[in-house]
Scaffold this motif. Structure first.
Motif, PDB file in Angstrom:
ATOM      1  N   PRO A   1       0.814  -1.212   0.000  1.00 61.37           N
ATOM      2  CA  PRO A   1       0.000   0.000   0.000  1.00 61.37           C
ATOM      3  C   PRO A   1       0.851   1.268   0.000  1.00 61.37           C
ATOM      4  O   PRO A   1       1.833   1.380   0.727  1.00 61.37           O
ATOM      5  N   GLY A   2       0.480   2.195  -0.860  1.00 64.03           N
ATOM      6  CA  GLY A   2       1.137   3.497  -0.897  1.00 64.03           C
ATOM      7  C   GLY A   2       2.436   3.552  -1.679  1.00 64.03           C
ATOM      8  O   GLY A   2       2.976   4.634  -1.881  1.00 64.03           O
ATOM      9  N   ALA A   3       2.960   2.422  -2.146  1.00 61.19           N
ATOM     10  CA  ALA A   3       4.234   2.435  -2.872  1.00 61.19           C
ATOM     11  C   ALA A   3       4.044   3.068  -4.245  1.00 61.19           C
ATOM     12  O   ALA A   3       3.170   2.667  -5.009  1.00 61.19           O
ATOM     13  N   GLU A   4       4.878   4.069  -4.524  1.00 57.18           N
ATOM     14  CA  GLU A   4       4.852   4.732  -5.827  1.00 57.18           C
ATOM     15  C   GLU A   4       6.176   4.598  -6.565  1.00 57.18           C
ATOM     16  O   GLU A   4       6.226   4.806  -7.775  1.00 57.18           O
ATOM     17  N   GLU A   5       7.218   4.285  -5.859  1.00 60.34           N
ATOM     18  CA  GLU A   5       8.553   4.166  -6.451  1.00 60.34           C
ATOM     19  C   GLU A   5       9.212   2.896  -5.934  1.00 60.34           C
ATOM     20  O   GLU A   5       8.891   2.425  -4.838  1.00 60.34           O
ATOM     21  N   ILE A   6      10.159   2.371  -6.684  1.00 66.52           N
ATOM     22  CA  ILE A   6      10.854   1.149  -6.280  1.00 66.52           C
ATOM     23  C   ILE A   6      11.557   1.352  -4.944  1.00 66.52           C
ATOM     24  O   ILE A   6      11.544   0.470  -4.088  1.00 66.52           O
ATOM     25  N   HIS A   7      12.127   2.527  -4.719  1.00 68.37           N
ATOM     26  CA  HIS A   7      12.830   2.758  -3.448  1.00 68.37           C
ATOM     27  C   HIS A   7      11.873   2.862  -2.255  1.00 68.37           C
ATOM     28  O   HIS A   7      12.324   2.904  -1.120  1.00 68.37           O
ATOM     29  N   HIS A   8      10.568   2.877  -2.487  1.00 72.97           N
ATOM     30  CA  HIS A   8       9.600   2.836  -1.388  1.00 72.97           C
ATOM     31  C   HIS A   8       9.444   1.423  -0.830  1.00 72.97           C
ATOM     32  O   HIS A   8       8.846   1.242   0.225  1.00 72.97           O
ATOM     33  N   LEU A   9       9.970   0.436  -1.540  1.00 71.88           N
ATOM     34  CA  LEU A   9       9.904  -0.956  -1.083  1.00 71.88           C
ATOM     35  C   LEU A   9      11.041  -1.235  -0.108  1.00 71.88           C
ATOM     36  O   LEU A   9      12.096  -0.593  -0.164  1.00 71.88           O
ATOM     37  N   SER A  10      10.832  -2.231   0.739  1.00 77.16           N
ATOM     38  CA  SER A  10      11.919  -2.674   1.620  1.00 77.16           C
ATOM     39  C   SER A  10      13.023  -3.294   0.762  1.00 77.16           C
ATOM     40  O   SER A  10      12.811  -3.648  -0.399  1.00 77.16           O
ATOM     41  N   VAL A  11      14.196  -3.443   1.344  1.00 72.53           N
ATOM     42  CA  VAL A  11      15.308  -4.075   0.626  1.00 72.53           C
ATOM     43  C   VAL A  11      14.906  -5.476   0.161  1.00 72.53           C
ATOM     44  O   VAL A  11      15.154  -5.852  -0.990  1.00 72.53           O
ATOM     45  N   ASP A  12      14.267  -6.246   1.037  1.00 77.88           N
ATOM     46  CA  ASP A  12      13.838  -7.596   0.661  1.00 77.88           C
ATOM     47  C   ASP A  12      12.831  -7.560  -0.477  1.00 77.88           C
ATOM     48  O   ASP A  12      12.918  -8.366  -1.410  1.00 77.88           O
ATOM     49  N   ASP A  13      11.875  -6.635  -0.423  1.00 73.70           N
ATOM     50  CA  ASP A  13      10.869  -6.542  -1.481  1.00 73.70           C
ATOM     51  C   ASP A  13      11.476  -6.074  -2.800  1.00 73.70           C
ATOM     52  O   ASP A  13      11.045  -6.502  -3.873  1.00 73.70           O
ATOM     53  N   ARG A  14      12.497  -5.222  -2.750  1.00 71.49           N
ATOM     54  CA  ARG A  14      13.168  -4.817  -3.997  1.00 71.49           C
ATOM     55  C   ARG A  14      13.821  -6.023  -4.657  1.00 71.49           C
ATOM     56  O   ARG A  14      13.731  -6.194  -5.877  1.00 71.49           O
ATOM     57  N   GLY A  15      14.448  -6.873  -3.868  1.00 70.32           N
ATOM     58  CA  GLY A  15      15.044  -8.088  -4.414  1.00 70.32           C
ATOM     59  C   GLY A  15      13.988  -9.031  -4.966  1.00 70.32           C
ATOM     60  O   GLY A  15      14.160  -9.617  -6.041  1.00 70.32           O
ATOM     61  N   ARG A  16      12.897  -9.168  -4.229  1.00 65.02           N
ATOM     62  CA  ARG A  16      11.795 -10.031  -4.672  1.00 65.02           C
ATOM     63  C   ARG A  16      11.187  -9.495  -5.967  1.00 65.02           C
ATOM     64  O   ARG A  16      10.878 -10.247  -6.886  1.00 65.02           O
ATOM     65  N   LEU A  17      11.037  -8.169  -6.077  1.00 62.14           N
ATOM     66  CA  LEU A  17      10.509  -7.570  -7.301  1.00 62.14           C
ATOM     67  C   LEU A  17      11.401  -7.917  -8.492  1.00 62.14           C
ATOM     68  O   LEU A  17      10.910  -8.299  -9.557  1.00 62.14           O
ATOM     69  N   MET A  18      12.698  -7.824  -8.309  1.00 64.27           N
ATOM     70  CA  MET A  18      13.616  -8.154  -9.400  1.00 64.27           C
ATOM     71  C   MET A  18      13.464  -9.623  -9.809  1.00 64.27           C
ATOM     72  O   MET A  18      13.462  -9.943 -11.009  1.00 64.27           O
ATOM     73  N   GLU A  19      13.320 -10.515  -8.833  1.00 68.19           N
ATOM     74  CA  GLU A  19      13.117 -11.933  -9.152  1.00 68.19           C
ATOM     75  C   GLU A  19      11.814 -12.145  -9.921  1.00 68.19           C
ATOM     76  O   GLU A  19      11.766 -12.937 -10.867  1.00 68.19           O
ATOM     77  N   GLU A  20      10.768 -11.440  -9.527  1.00 70.05           N
ATOM     78  CA  GLU A  20       9.480 -11.604 -10.197  1.00 70.05           C
ATOM     79  C   GLU A  20       9.495 -10.988 -11.594  1.00 70.05           C
ATOM     80  O   GLU A  20       8.866 -11.506 -12.518  1.00 70.05           O
ATOM     81  N   ILE A  21      10.249  -9.902 -11.788  1.00 66.01           N
ATOM     82  CA  ILE A  21      10.448  -9.339 -13.122  1.00 66.01           C
ATOM     83  C   ILE A  21      11.160 -10.364 -14.001  1.00 66.01           C
ATOM     84  O   ILE A  21      10.762 -10.613 -15.139  1.00 66.01           O
ATOM     85  N   ALA A  22      12.218 -10.979 -13.465  1.00 65.21           N
ATOM     86  CA  ALA A  22      12.963 -11.987 -14.226  1.00 65.21           C
ATOM     87  C   ALA A  22      12.076 -13.181 -14.564  1.00 65.21           C
ATOM     88  O   ALA A  22      12.132 -13.718 -15.688  1.00 65.21           O
ATOM     89  N   MET A  23      11.245 -13.601 -13.622  1.00 66.11           N
ATOM     90  CA  MET A  23      10.349 -14.729 -13.840  1.00 66.11           C
ATOM     91  C   MET A  23       9.356 -14.431 -14.968  1.00 66.11           C
ATOM     92  O   MET A  23       9.138 -15.252 -15.860  1.00 66.11           O
ATOM     93  N   CYS A  24       8.772 -13.239 -14.943  1.00 67.51           N
ATOM     94  CA  CYS A  24       7.802 -12.867 -15.977  1.00 67.51           C
ATOM     95  C   CYS A  24       8.499 -12.633 -17.318  1.00 67.51           C
ATOM     96  O   CYS A  24       7.946 -12.957 -18.372  1.00 67.51           O
ATOM     97  N   SER A  25       9.705 -12.096 -17.295  1.00 69.66           N
ATOM     98  CA  SER A  25      10.480 -11.922 -18.524  1.00 69.66           C
ATOM     99  C   SER A  25      10.728 -13.269 -19.189  1.00 69.66           C
ATOM    100  O   SER A  25      10.542 -13.428 -20.406  1.00 69.66           O
TER     101      SER A  25
END
Length: 155
Positions: A56-80
């Motif tokens: 909730p409320g996240a508008e930028e990647i840096h608004h995510l926790s460090v763990d969530d930023r890593g998870r986002l990158m993994e999910e981007i790679a998975m969808c790619s």
């Protein structure tokens, strides 16, 4: 298409709600990723998914926790990888622009050399070609299956 509400899983956070602009221009891909909702962009010109972190409320990647930023990158790679396998594309484009819809979301789309705007960016280059219902269902299923195969291969 619908508006979905999910719990973020954090006691101090409010409910996650998908922005109306995203809900009205996508089809939900029913796959259970740890962080993101996976949406099929309603433009059949390109194989194109949109990942929306359920924060909730996240508008930028840096608004995510460090763990969530890593998870986002993994999910981007998975969808790619899923788009690459399902559609035999030449290049994957990834972008988090957020000017039209401020809610954090990441576009992941496949390109082929010689497509209608190659090699220029796709954003704003053409009018969307909306999916027919059956084609949207088929694309959703195709991408979902590739993502699920990718998840299985990681375990």
């Amino acid at each position: 298409r619908a508006s979905w509400v999910f719990r973020a899983g954090m006691a101090d956070e409010t409910e996650f709600q998908l922005a109306p602009a995203l809900a009205s221009s996508t089809h939900r891909i029913p796959v259970d990723l740890k962080l993101c909702e996976v949406l099929l962009n309603d433009d059949s010109t390109w194989p194109w998914v949109i990942l929306v972190p359920r924060v909730p409320g996240a508008e930028e990647i840096h608004h995510l926790s460090v763990d969530d930023r890593g998870r986002l990158m993994e999910e981007i790679a998975m969808c790619s990888a899923a788009i690459e396998k399902a559609y035999d594309v030449d290049k994957i484009n990834v972008g988090a622009i957020g000017c039209v819809c401020r809610q954090l979301h990441v576009h992941v789309l496949g390109r082929k050399v010689g497509d209608v705007v190659w090699p220029r960016p796709v954003w704003g280059a053409t009018n969307p070609v909306k999916y027919e219902a059956a084609a949207a269902e088929a694309a959703t299923r195709k991408i979902m299956l590739e993502i699920m195969l990718g998840i299985e291969s990681m375990t």
